[in-house]
Design a protein around this motif. Structure first.
Motif, mmCIF file in Angstrom:
data_model
loop_
_atom_site.group_PDB
_atom_site.id
_atom_site.type_symbol
_atom_site.label_atom_id
_atom_site.label_comp_id
_atom_site.label_asym_id
_atom_site.label_seq_id
_atom_site.Cartn_x
_atom_site.Cartn_y
_atom_site.Cartn_z
ATOM 1 N N GLU A 120 67.612 76.355 -8.548
ATOM 2 C CA GLU A 120 67.445 74.973 -8.114
ATOM 3 C C GLU A 120 68.655 74.477 -7.319
ATOM 4 O OE1 GLU A 120 66.240 71.311 -10.737
ATOM 5 O OE2 GLU A 120 65.081 73.115 -11.276
ATOM 6 N N SER A 121 69.868 74.800 -7.813
ATOM 7 C CA SER A 121 71.053 74.323 -7.091
ATOM 8 C C SER A 121 71.208 75.089 -5.775
ATOM 9 C CB SER A 121 72.313 74.418 -7.951
ATOM 10 O OG SER A 121 72.419 75.679 -8.538
ATOM 11 N N THR A 122 70.826 76.360 -5.775
ATOM 12 C CA THR A 122 70.883 77.111 -4.521
ATOM 13 C C THR A 122 69.942 76.486 -3.491
ATOM 14 O OG1 THR A 122 71.278 79.123 -5.792
ATOM 15 C CG2 THR A 122 70.625 79.409 -3.506
ATOM 16 N N ALA A 123 68.751 76.130 -3.931
ATOM 17 C CA ALA A 123 67.779 75.535 -3.010
ATOM 18 C C ALA A 123 68.304 74.207 -2.464
ATOM 19 C CB ALA A 123 66.443 75.339 -3.716
ATOM 20 N N ALA A 124 68.937 73.427 -3.340
ATOM 21 C CA ALA A 124 69.473 72.127 -2.893
ATOM 22 C C ALA A 124 70.594 72.334 -1.878
ATOM 23 C CB ALA A 124 69.985 71.339 -4.094
#
Ligand code: ATP
Ligand code: MG
Length: 423
Positions: A120-124
């Motif tokens: 999720e943080s990578t996608a953000a």
């Protein structure tokens, strides 16, 4: 008129001196190579208001291009794209294709480096880096961050070229940036800035100033910068093509007033001149170094191709080693001392004879800060450069730190070599 660009270097780490700016100087030199003048380099911290005001200033002060470095990463302090978009009057929007491209890069890097990342943080983070000002050109990422070319929204004003902060990424993106049509259009149709360099060895700055004053009226259109570097007086002149006759007049004035010390009229460095001299004479060289302990040999070896003339060097720091390695007579060391013209000569000749070279160099001195005496003060260095049948000797007293004494000794040795090569 000459095309002109400005640079904003962003990053609180650079502003506060924790990291030394490498991007501003590198960009200035690349622009010069392209014949583009540099108007300003402004360093700002990672603060939105400061970046915005720097951009407003630089886009409205006669620059044809404004370049930013840094602040393209995925973290909250990386805010360059958004600020540039606002200053250029454009909205940020997601570029889905770029988002996919960055996703693939991050996946590849994660696999290669064994990162375990939260999806999720990578996608953000990826989505943040894929936000592009509407109408901007995207330059393909070298690391993970893309570069941007952002034209002004309303007709006038320069485009802003947005580059990543890590020097290797910024440098890697430069060719693509200079190939961008918007940037080429911004810099085209202008005159090319010229830059020429001359160097003097042994002329004080005040004498050069007097010559420049005397010829002031003939030197219109030249931006002359003189600076003392490593004991050399460097004269760098920037000018537009129509001032070429004025530069020719400056060259004539320098040649007339400083013929004996003008060792480089065409910008060649002392290293290049010595290398060319040795190569041209098919000569070889060996060094024996005491206080510089290999710095001269290292400097000679800095140049690719130096194996054609540099056979080797001796670090003869202790007296015993001066005797063993280059055959300095023990009596000489006892009678005149290690720091003496005689020992420098014996070191130069000894190095030359031991390795069978054309040229030999001996350097012996007191680098300090301790070890000085009234007749042999800290900073005293004896140098000798010799070949069969001829030697040049020099005694210098260099003020300043240990590092400075050692560095200056190397430069003096190179200039002695140049003199002997020319004689
Ligand atoms: P990142 O994705 O790494 O955050 P970025 O484009 O946001 O890239 P910055 O965050 O500004 O770049 O800088 C990343 C690192 O690159 C800095 O920590 C610093 O080590 C180096 N760097 C940035 N700017 C400079 C500079 N002007 N000179 C030298 N090093 C720099
Ligand atoms: Mg950053």
């Amino acid at each position: 008129v000459v095309a002109r660009a400005a640079v904003v270097v962003t990053g609180t780490e650079v502003l506060t001196g924790r990291v030394t700016d490498r991007n501003g100087p590198w960009l200035a030199e690349q622009l010069r190579i392209l014949g583009v003048d540099i108007g300003q380099i402004v360093v700002v911290g990672d603060r939105p208001a400061d970046l915005a005001s720097a951009l407003r200033f630089l886009t409205s002060s006669g620059n044809d291009l404004v370049i930013t470095s840094g602040g393209l990463g995925p973290t909250a302090d990386d805010l360059t794209a958004g600020i540039v978009a606002a200053v250029q009057g454009r909205e940020l929007q997601l570029d889905p294709e770029l988002e996919q491209q960055i996703t693939r890069i991050v996946e590849r890097l994660s696999a290669e480096r064994g990162w375990h990342t939260d999806p999720e943080s990578t996608a953000a983070a990826t989505r943040k880096q894929a936000m592009v000002p509407r109408g901007a050109q995207v330059l393909p990422p070298v690391g993970t961050a893309p570069g941007l070319v952002v034209p002004p929204a309303q007709g006038s004003g320069p485009p802003v070229l947005v580059l990543p902060g890590p020097p290797a990424e910024l440098q890697g993106m430069w060719p693509a940036a200079m190939g961008d049509p918007l940037i080429q259009a911004a810099l085209s149709g202008r005159e090319e800035l010229l830059q020429s360099t001359a160097r003097l060895w042994g002329t004080p700055e005040s004498e050069l100033a007097a010559t420049l004053r005397a010829h002031r009226d003939e030197l219109d259109g030249l931006e002359i910068t003189t600076c003392l570097r490593d004991g050399e007086l460097e004269i760098v002149t920037r000018y537009s093509p129509d001032a070429q006759p004025a530069y020719a007049r400056l060259q004539a004035a320098l040649a007339a007033d400083f013929a004996p010390t003008l060792f480089s009229a065409d910008g060649a460095t002392i290293d290049e001149i010595v290398a060319a001299g040795l190569l041209g004479a098919s000569a070889t060289i060996a060094t024996a170094e005491s206080c510089t302990a290999g710095l001269l040999a290292g400097r000679l070896a800095d140049r690719p191709g130096s194996s054609a003339y540099l056979l080797g060097g001796f670090v003869t720091y202790a007296n015993q080693v001066k005797q063993q390695l280059v055959g300095v007579p023990a009596e000489l060391l006892e009678t005149v001392g290690a720091v003496s013209a005689e020992v420098a000569r014996a070191m130069a000749d000894g190095a030359r004879q031991r390795l069978g070279t054309t040229y030999g160099v001996g350097i012996t001195g007191i680098a300090g800060p301790g070890g000085g005496t009234p007749d042999k003060p800290v900073g005293l260095v004896h140098l000798c450069v010799s070949r069969e049948g001829r030697a040049l000797e020099r005694r210098i007293v260099v003020p300043g730190s240990r590092a400075h004494v050692r560095a200056r000794s190397v430069v003096v040795a190179l200039h002695l070599l140049r003199e002997l090569l020319a004689s």
